[in-house]
Design a protein around this motif. Structure first.
Motif: not given
Length: 415
Positions: A123-135
């Motif tokens: 995926t390259t969706s910012t909305d989806i990735l914000k749930n996983f990215i911690q940094t």
């Protein structure tokens, strides 16, 4: 299917490198840059091939964004993926530039781990990735060192002149200095009751550009220089003196830039050994040398070493008890902190990491090493304040302070 993703500067500096499948050697980066720079014209082909390896790339933010593949993948799909990837990184980092990529390398590696799995795009969706990215994204720090908000408020007449430099450095795995930029400022903070003329004398051998070299003494050279509009320069060309009538408060009277070279060795050099022991653990033996003059010291030194994804635990042997180190899952890196590092000294650290399924490909995820530090009473360019004079001479108790400091903006060592 994607074999590798890498990001290069316009000069071929390796900013980001991620190998997903271990099918291709890291020399693919060099092969790509040689091919793209050997082409004539301003528009190199988006798709290039070398033996059975295919390179697909775009240019964004002055950088090369490249994927490699050995399969029959659609080039249009890969170009679209790269465009979405640059948009994603811009959403997180705020901008696309060499500086923002260097400052956010840990975040970008974390994004790549989520965006691509074993070579397959997820995926390259910012909305989806914000749930996983911690940094958290790192933004450019304000060009300031000293908090002077509480000084000069007790009725004493004081003037502070601060020479503050920020350095960005890239050192190759062979120890060769590949890139350097030093941004400097002369800042004046005035707590005088009335407007005076202040004369700031710089090094007599100070030169701007190689064309101004005077031919005597060890030149202190910068590439560019600009001055506040209130600075009088009638004595600058001949005597290297700045004249200014400082008002109450803080002002930047001069800014300067030095690129591509330093008058002395970079402040730190790293000697790393990365290997796998008989038990399958990752061993990192780091020797860090401080090449400052013997009477100088670096403070608040922090060494960040990216490690393979999935690293579970860390054991350590440090060269002195005041140091500390830890493995931080959120940045996927080992952080080694050194409160004070004397010039001419060498410190060492042995790190042992448990990495399930450690392979040759995952060992290549180690590095590049990033350093942050402060160098008090030191300038990388060699610029010094020769004298600081007030006219007319002030009666009573007045204090004049001159201070120097160099900060790391981005200090990267490849291993």
């Amino acid at each position: 299917m994607i074999s590798q993703i890498f990001i290069l500067s316009s000069k071929g500096d390796h900013l980001i490198y991620k190998d997903f499948r271990g099918e291709v050697g890291k020399d693919a980066v060099t092969v790509f840059y040689e091919k793209v720079t050997a082409l004539t014209g301003d528009q190199p082909p988006v798709v290039m091939s070398h033996k059975e390896l295919h390179f697909v790339h775009i240019r964004q933010g002055g950088l090369y964004w490249v994927v490699t593949t050995t399969a029959d993948s659609s080039p249009f799909t890969l170009v679209e993926f790269l465009n979405r990837l640059t948009t994603l990184i811009k959403d997180y980092c705020g901008s696309l530039s060499e500086k923002s990529v260097r400052m956010n390398f840990a975040l970008i590696y974390e994004l790549l781990d989520e965006v691509v799995d074993n070579g397959y795009i997820q995926t390259t969706s910012t909305d989806i990735l914000k749930n996983f990215i911690q940094t958290e994204a790192v933004t450019s720090k304000p060009f300031s060192l000293f908090d002077l908000s509480n000084v000069g408020l007790g009725g004493k007449s004081e003037i502070f002149v601060d020479v503050v430099e920020r350095m960005s450095v890239v050192i190759g795995s062979n120890g060769v200095l590949m890139k350097v930029d030093v941004e400097g400022q002369i800042r004046v903070k005035c707590y005088m009751p009335s407007c005076l003329e202040m004369r700031i004398g710089l090094n007599e051998e100070f030169s701007i550009g190689k064309s101004q070299l005077r031919g005597y003494g060890a030149a202190v050279r910068v590439d560019e220089c600009s001055f506040h509009q209130a600075v009088k320069l009638d004595e600058f060309d001949q005597h290297r003196i700045l004249k200014v009538c400082p008002s109450q408060g803080e002002h930047v009277v001069m800014q300067y830039l030095l690129s591509d070279e330093l008058p002395s060795a970079p402040p730190f050099r790293l000697f790393p050994t990365i290997e796998r022991d008989n038990g399958g653990r990752l061993l990192m033996y780091l020797k860090l040398r401080c090449d400052l003059p013997p009477k100088s010291s670096a403070i608040n030194v922090s060494v960040t070493v990216p490690v393979p994804k999935g690293s579970l635990s860390l054991s350590q042997e440090l060269s002195s008890p005041d140091q500390k180190a830890e493995l931080r899952a959120e940045t996927r890196a080992v952080h080694w902190d050194i409160p004070r590092f004397p010039g001419g000294a060498q410190l060492s650290a042995l790190f042992k990491l448990e990495v399930p399924g450690l392979s040759s490909a995952s060992m290549m995820e180690v590095g590049p090493v990033g350093l942050s530090f402060e160098l008090p009473k030191y300038t990388c360019t060699g610029l010094q304040i020769r004298f600081l004079r007030l006219t007319p001479v002030q009666a009573g108790s007045s204090q004049r302070w001159v201070r120097y400091v160099t900060h790391s903006d981005s200090y990267t060592i490849r291993i």
